[in-house]
Design a protein around this motif. Structure first.
Motif, PDB file in Angstrom:
ATOM      1  N   UNK A   8      26.137 -36.723  52.296  1.00  0.00           N
ATOM      2  CA  UNK A   8      27.756 -36.645  52.397  1.00  0.00           C
ATOM      3  C   UNK A   8      28.146 -36.753  53.952  1.00  0.00           C
ATOM      4  N   UNK A   9      27.271 -36.229  54.934  1.00  0.00           N
ATOM      5  CA  UNK A   9      27.652 -36.671  56.157  1.00  0.00           C
ATOM      6  C   UNK A   9      27.355 -38.070  56.410  1.00  0.00           C
ATOM      7  N   UNK A  10      26.480 -38.831  55.823  1.00  0.00           N
ATOM      8  CA  UNK A  10      26.340 -40.298  56.004  1.00  0.00           C
ATOM      9  C   UNK A  10      27.698 -41.101  55.500  1.00  0.00           C
ATOM     10  N   UNK A  11      28.249 -40.470  54.490  1.00  0.00           N
ATOM     11  CA  UNK A  11      29.349 -41.316  53.919  1.00  0.00           C
ATOM     12  C   UNK A  11      30.488 -40.853  55.004  1.00  0.00           C
ATOM     13  N   UNK A  12      30.716 -39.823  55.409  1.00  0.00           N
ATOM     14  CA  UNK A  12      31.668 -39.568  56.621  1.00  0.00           C
ATOM     15  C   UNK A  12      31.391 -40.439  57.661  1.00  0.00           C
ATOM     16  N   UNK A  13      30.327 -40.597  58.360  1.00  0.00           N
ATOM     17  CA  UNK A  13      30.079 -41.623  59.383  1.00  0.00           C
ATOM     18  C   UNK A  13      30.283 -42.889  59.093  1.00  0.00           C
ATOM     19  N   UNK A  14      29.886 -43.263  57.845  1.00  0.00           N
ATOM     20  CA  UNK A  14      30.156 -44.766  57.540  1.00  0.00           C
ATOM     21  C   UNK A  14      31.622 -45.102  57.356  1.00  0.00           C
ATOM     22  N   UNK A  15      32.187 -44.070  56.712  1.00  0.00           N
ATOM     23  CA  UNK A  15      33.684 -44.216  56.595  1.00  0.00           C
ATOM     24  C   UNK A  15      34.399 -44.169  57.906  1.00  0.00           C
ATOM     25  N   UNK A  16      33.970 -43.536  58.898  1.00  0.00           N
ATOM     26  CA  UNK A  16      34.656 -43.547  60.041  1.00  0.00           C
ATOM     27  C   UNK A  16      34.285 -44.906  60.957  1.00  0.00           C
ATOM     28  N   UNK A  17      33.136 -45.406  60.700  1.00  0.00           N
ATOM     29  CA  UNK A  17      33.101 -46.715  61.098  1.00  0.00           C
ATOM     30  C   UNK A  17      33.588 -47.799  60.608  1.00  0.00           C
ATOM     31  N   UNK A  18      34.035 -47.576  59.285  1.00  0.00           N
ATOM     32  CA  UNK A  18      34.749 -48.829  58.798  1.00  0.00           C
ATOM     33  C   UNK A  18      36.310 -48.658  58.877  1.00  0.00           C
ATOM     34  N   UNK A  19      36.771 -47.676  59.016  1.00  0.00           N
ATOM     35  CA  UNK A  19      38.182 -47.131  59.794  1.00  0.00           C
ATOM     36  C   UNK A  19      38.260 -48.015  61.118  1.00  0.00           C
ATOM     37  N   UNK A  20      37.261 -47.512  61.879  1.00  0.00           N
ATOM     38  CA  UNK A  20      37.368 -48.261  63.234  1.00  0.00           C
ATOM     39  C   UNK A  20      36.963 -49.678  63.066  1.00  0.00           C
ATOM     40  N   UNK A  21      36.403 -50.340  62.454  1.00  0.00           N
ATOM     41  CA  UNK A  21      36.527 -51.704  62.216  1.00  0.00           C
ATOM     42  C   UNK A  21      37.747 -52.246  61.914  1.00  0.00           C
ATOM     43  N   UNK A  22      38.597 -51.658  60.772  1.00  0.00           N
ATOM     44  CA  UNK A  22      39.749 -52.023  60.329  1.00  0.00           C
ATOM     45  C   UNK A  22      40.603 -51.973  61.611  1.00  0.00           C
ATOM     46  N   UNK A  23      40.896 -50.755  62.286  1.00  0.00           N
ATOM     47  CA  UNK A  23      41.671 -50.819  63.309  1.00  0.00           C
ATOM     48  C   UNK A  23      41.554 -51.941  64.283  1.00  0.00           C
ATOM     49  N   UNK A  24      40.256 -52.168  64.318  1.00  0.00           N
ATOM     50  CA  UNK A  24      40.177 -53.498  65.358  1.00  0.00           C
ATOM     51  C   UNK A  24      40.620 -54.853  64.906  1.00  0.00           C
ATOM     52  N   UNK A  25      40.321 -54.804  63.629  1.00  0.00           N
ATOM     53  CA  UNK A  25      41.059 -55.916  62.897  1.00  0.00           C
ATOM     54  C   UNK A  25      42.652 -56.162  63.126  1.00  0.00           C
ATOM     55  N   UNK A  26      43.045 -55.035  62.844  1.00  0.00           N
ATOM     56  CA  UNK A  26      44.561 -54.907  63.051  1.00  0.00           C
ATOM     57  C   UNK A  26      45.062 -55.128  64.345  1.00  0.00           C
ATOM     58  N   UNK A  27      44.196 -54.562  65.468  1.00  0.00           N
ATOM     59  CA  UNK A  27      44.750 -55.126  66.799  1.00  0.00           C
ATOM     60  C   UNK A  27      44.424 -56.389  67.030  1.00  0.00           C
ATOM     61  N   UNK A  28      43.574 -56.982  66.581  1.00  0.00           N
ATOM     62  CA  UNK A  28      43.426 -58.440  66.685  1.00  0.00           C
ATOM     63  C   UNK A  28      44.377 -59.226  66.148  1.00  0.00           C
ATOM     64  N   UNK A  29      44.992 -58.729  64.749  1.00  0.00           N
ATOM     65  CA  UNK A  29      46.029 -59.493  64.138  1.00  0.00           C
ATOM     66  C   UNK A  29      47.384 -59.373  64.972  1.00  0.00           C
ATOM     67  N   UNK A  30      47.735 -58.136  65.203  1.00  0.00           N
ATOM     68  CA  UNK A  30      48.916 -57.864  65.827  1.00  0.00           C
ATOM     69  C   UNK A  30      49.068 -57.498  67.014  1.00  0.00           C
TER      70      UNK A  30
END
Length: 157
Positions: free
Chosen positions: A102-124
């Protein structure tokens, strides 16, 4: 001057952006060994928290019935994401805690959200993203984590 779009478009665009982020995150999580979890489970894990909680407290935090919370706990327990342990303060109560999985899931989801935020920053651009976040905070005041969203979405009020 362009005609102003209809008012209903704004919440649909916000929801669409939310859905896009969550869907991308769950696709990433599925690739990393968590294919059976759904967006609701992120709310559940946050509501369980690092200290754990009882089924009654979980139901209240999510604004769902005790039966719905119990069913969710049972399903997550079967999948190895949570475990029930005896309460140190109440012999009748069980504490629901996240497992290592369960903790692994949370850690991986946090990492995925960070990656998406980086993609958005690169886009806009970083500045526009910062301004967007600031504007959204202005219109969505209060708690950042509205854990009662599952109950609110499913409510018949």
């Amino acid at each position: 001057m362009a005609e102003r779009p209809p008012g209903y478009e704004l919440p649909l665009l916000l929801f669409g952006a939310f859905r896009s982020i969550v869907d991308a995150t769950h696709a990433d999580l599925a690739e990393r060994g968590h294919p059976d979890l759904r967006p609701i489970h992120g709310f559940v894990f946050q509501a369980i928290g690092v200290r754990g909680t009882t089924a009654v407290e979980l139901a209240a935090r999510l604004a769902v019935s005790k039966q719905a919370a119990g069913k969710t706990i049972a399903n997550l327990e079967k999948q190895g994401y949570v475990e029930r342990t005896a309460s140190p303060t109440d012999a009748r109560a069980k504490i629901v805690r996240l497992t290592v999985r369960g903790v692994e899931f949370l850690e991986l989801s946090a990492r995925a959200f960070d990656e998406i935020q980086t993609e958005w920053a690169e886009a806009i651009g970083e500045q526009r993203l910062t301004e967007l976040r600031s504007d959204l905070r202005r219109f969505a005041p209060g708690e950042l984590f509205r854990l009662d969203a599952p109950g609110w979405l499913g409510s018949e009020r």
